[in-house]
Each structure stands twice: as structure tokens, then as C-alpha cells.
Motif scaffolding. Structure first.
Motif, mmCIF file in Angstrom:
data_model
loop_
_atom_site.group_PDB
_atom_site.id
_atom_site.type_symbol
_atom_site.label_atom_id
_atom_site.label_comp_id
_atom_site.label_asym_id
_atom_site.label_seq_id
_atom_site.Cartn_x
_atom_site.Cartn_y
_atom_site.Cartn_z
ATOM 1 N N LYS A 155 0.970 -1.234 -0.041
ATOM 2 C CA LYS A 155 -0.132 -0.033 0.265
ATOM 3 C C LYS A 155 0.954 1.327 0.000
ATOM 4 O O LYS A 155 0.718 1.892 -1.048
ATOM 5 C CB LYS A 155 -0.994 0.011 1.236
ATOM 6 N N GLN A 158 3.524 1.570 -2.835
ATOM 7 C CA GLN A 158 2.903 1.831 -4.310
ATOM 8 C C GLN A 158 2.020 2.951 -4.380
ATOM 9 O O GLN A 158 1.718 3.187 -5.548
ATOM 10 C CB GLN A 158 2.338 0.342 -4.547
ATOM 11 N N LYS A 159 1.738 3.559 -3.428
ATOM 12 C CA LYS A 159 0.588 4.467 -3.470
ATOM 13 C C LYS A 159 1.071 5.874 -3.138
ATOM 14 O O LYS A 159 1.488 6.061 -1.816
ATOM 15 C CB LYS A 159 -0.523 4.348 -2.649
ATOM 16 N N LYS A 160 1.371 6.533 -4.219
ATOM 17 C CA LYS A 160 2.118 8.090 -3.609
ATOM 18 C C LYS A 160 1.123 9.012 -2.826
ATOM 19 O O LYS A 160 1.770 9.677 -2.247
ATOM 20 C CB LYS A 160 2.235 8.847 -5.149
ATOM 21 N N SER A 161 -0.161 8.679 -2.933
ATOM 22 C CA SER A 161 -0.871 9.593 -2.288
ATOM 23 C C SER A 161 -0.677 9.208 -0.648
ATOM 24 O O SER A 161 -0.651 10.040 0.088
ATOM 25 C CB SER A 161 -2.553 9.234 -2.472
ATOM 26 N N TRP A 162 -0.467 7.956 -0.257
ATOM 27 C CA TRP A 162 -0.139 7.672 1.085
ATOM 28 C C TRP A 162 1.132 8.365 1.585
ATOM 29 O O TRP A 162 1.260 8.536 2.676
ATOM 30 C CB TRP A 162 -0.264 6.097 1.158
#
Length: 275
Positions: A155, A158-162
Motif C-alpha cells: 500500500k 505503491q501509492k504516492k498519495s499515502w
């Protein structure tokens, strides 16, 4: 966490009887030597990596975490949570109208002192126990090493928003800071042949009936109390690994050569087992 999970996957291949190409062994050894063992206090991080790796391996063999955390596990768990919520609502509705009309019933055995029906009380107790067990399972799942691995590796990475959200980072940091179960606990179990030679287990525990419930202890098979792995032992293992320049361990040969004991004890290293 990611490194521990990768090493855990390699260890599973070894347990399954699969072999890796020599290049893979060389790359793994470079990672350990140039990464974990590159700093003087690297033994602390190395043992933390091993501890997490052993925890994942323990869960793989003795729990269902490896199956529970399959793709789509979050949707399944949300559906289970909805089922628990419905169960709580149904239980409240059932117990809310607990006063039963006993005018046409001559038997009062099913009615308790406070007017609560016995069958409703038992039903509510069973449902409550089930809900408590489910909530405890959710608690342990949320702080398991598998949940931490998924949050970080699948998560967060791989997720830039996180990565740009401080709130999510705080939640992950809080979850990763909690260790509920430590199968290893950095302790060494010991066995002293001389101390345990005359030990005989209790007759009540050593019989065919108890053999179905507990592991049978044989005569002379008494384990000494475990001891905490000291920092000196960790450093000694750390320095021994740093001195090994090859990718293959020699089953004690190198240690005997360094201590000038090859002529006396080298024969023992050629046997099938270290014992």
C-alpha cells in the motif's frame, strides 16, 4: 519489514525443497554483508530482521494469516464486520423484549430470577462470546506482521498519495510500533545432559491418554530454563559472519581452523548432524 518478508519467501523455498541459482545466493550474501553487516552496530538491525522473518515463518506454519491476507482480504473482512454488526443488532433486539408471557406456561425452569428467559440468556451469551472472539481476532490481525507487511509493501510503497499524507504515516508508524506476539523472544532454550539424566516425568502426564493432548516427555528429557540472548552473543555472531568472506557456511570448519582445533575436532563436522 520488506527485507524480512523477502528473506522469509526465500526460506519457504528452502523448506519446500526448491533450490536457487548460485547468483541468487551471491546477491543475497552481498545484501547481508554490504547492508546489514556494514555498520558496527549492524547486529541490532540484523537480529530484528531475523526476528521478523521467524515471526512470519511461525505464522506461515501455525496460523492462517497467509491465507487470510490474500488479495481482496479487506473486502472479505468488511463483510465479516457487517455480519458482526448485524449480529449485535439482532442480539439487542432479541434481549430488548426478554419478558415472556408465562401465563399459559406452568413450568418456570426456563425463567430466571430477573424475568429473563433462560434460552434467550444462553443465546445472548453465545452470540456475545462469538462477537468478543471475532473482535479479538480483528485486533490481533490488525497488529500482525502480515498486516504491517501489506500496509508498507503493497500500500504505502505503491501509492504516492499515502506517502504524502502525514495522517496515514502516523497510523502505520503506530501499528508497526506494536508487537503482540514474539514466538522467538530472543531467548535460547537449553538442555543439560548431566542435569537432566535422572529426570523422570510424572506418571499422570506420561501415559496413553495424555499423549493425545500433550507432547510426551521421555526419561532424561527435561529442558533447562531459557535464557535471554545477551548482547555479547549477538556481537560474536555478528563478527563471525563478517569474517566469513564466502557465500557458503562451512559447518564449523572455519571456526576450528581459527582456534587451532582442526586436528582434534574436525572429524565431528563431517558427521550427518551437529550433535
Amino acid at each position: 519489514m520488506c527485507l524480512s518478508f523477502a528473506l522469509f519467501k526465500l526460506l519457504c523455498l528452502r523448506y519446500a525443497g526448491y533450490s536457487l541459482p548460485q547468483k541468487a545466493h551471491e546477491n543475497a550474501w552481498k545484501l547481508i554483508r554490504n547492508g546489514l553487516l556494514s555498520h558496527e552496530d549492524g547486529y541490532k538491525r540484523a537480529f530484528r530482521v531475523v526476528e521478523v522473518e521467524l515471526t512470519l515463518l511461525f505464522d506461515f506454519f501455525y496460523t492462517k494469516y497467509g491465507i487470510i491476507f490474500h488479495p481482496g482480504w479487506l473486502t472479505t473482512k468488511l463483510m465479516e464486520l457487517m455480519g458482526i454488526t448485524i449480529g449485535i443488532w439482532a442480539m439487542r433486539s432479541l434481549l430488548k423484549d426478554h419478558h415472556r408471557d408465562n401465563s399459559n406456561c406452568n413450568c418456570l425452569l426456563t425463567t430466571m430470577l430477573n424475568g429473563l428467559s433462560g434460552d434467550i440468556f444462553i443465546t445472548g451469551l453465545i452470540i456475545t462470546s462469538f462477537i468478543i472472539m471475532e473482535l479479538i481476532q480483528y485486533f490481533f490481525l490488525s497488529f500482525s506482521e502480515w498486516a504491517k507487511m501489506i500496509l508498507i509493501c503493497q500500500k504505502y510503497v505503491q501509492k504516492k498519495s499515502w506517502q504524502e499524507t502525514a495522517h496515514i504515516e502516523s497510523i502505520i508508524r503506530a501499528i508497526c510500533g506494536v508487537w503482540l506476539l514474539k514466538p522467538w523472544e530472543q531467548k535460547l532454550h537449553q538442555y543439560s545432559f548431566l542435569d537432566s539424566y535422572f529426570y523422570k516425568p510424572y506418571g499422570l502426564l506420561k501415559n496413553r491418554i495424555m499423549a493425545a493432548f500433550i507432547d510426551q516427555t521421555r526419561d532424561g528429557q527435561r529442558q533447562s530454563p531459557p535464557i535471554q540472548l545477551s548482547e555479547e552473543v549477538k556481537q560474536a555472531v555478528f563478527h563471525a559472519l563478517k569474517l566469513n568472506n564466502g557465500t557458503n557456511l562451512e559447518n564449523g570448519h572455519a571456526s576450528l581452523r581459527r582456534n587451532n582445533e582442526s586436528k582434534k575436532l574436525l572429524w565431528a563436522c563431517r558427521l550427518e548432524t551437529e550433535t
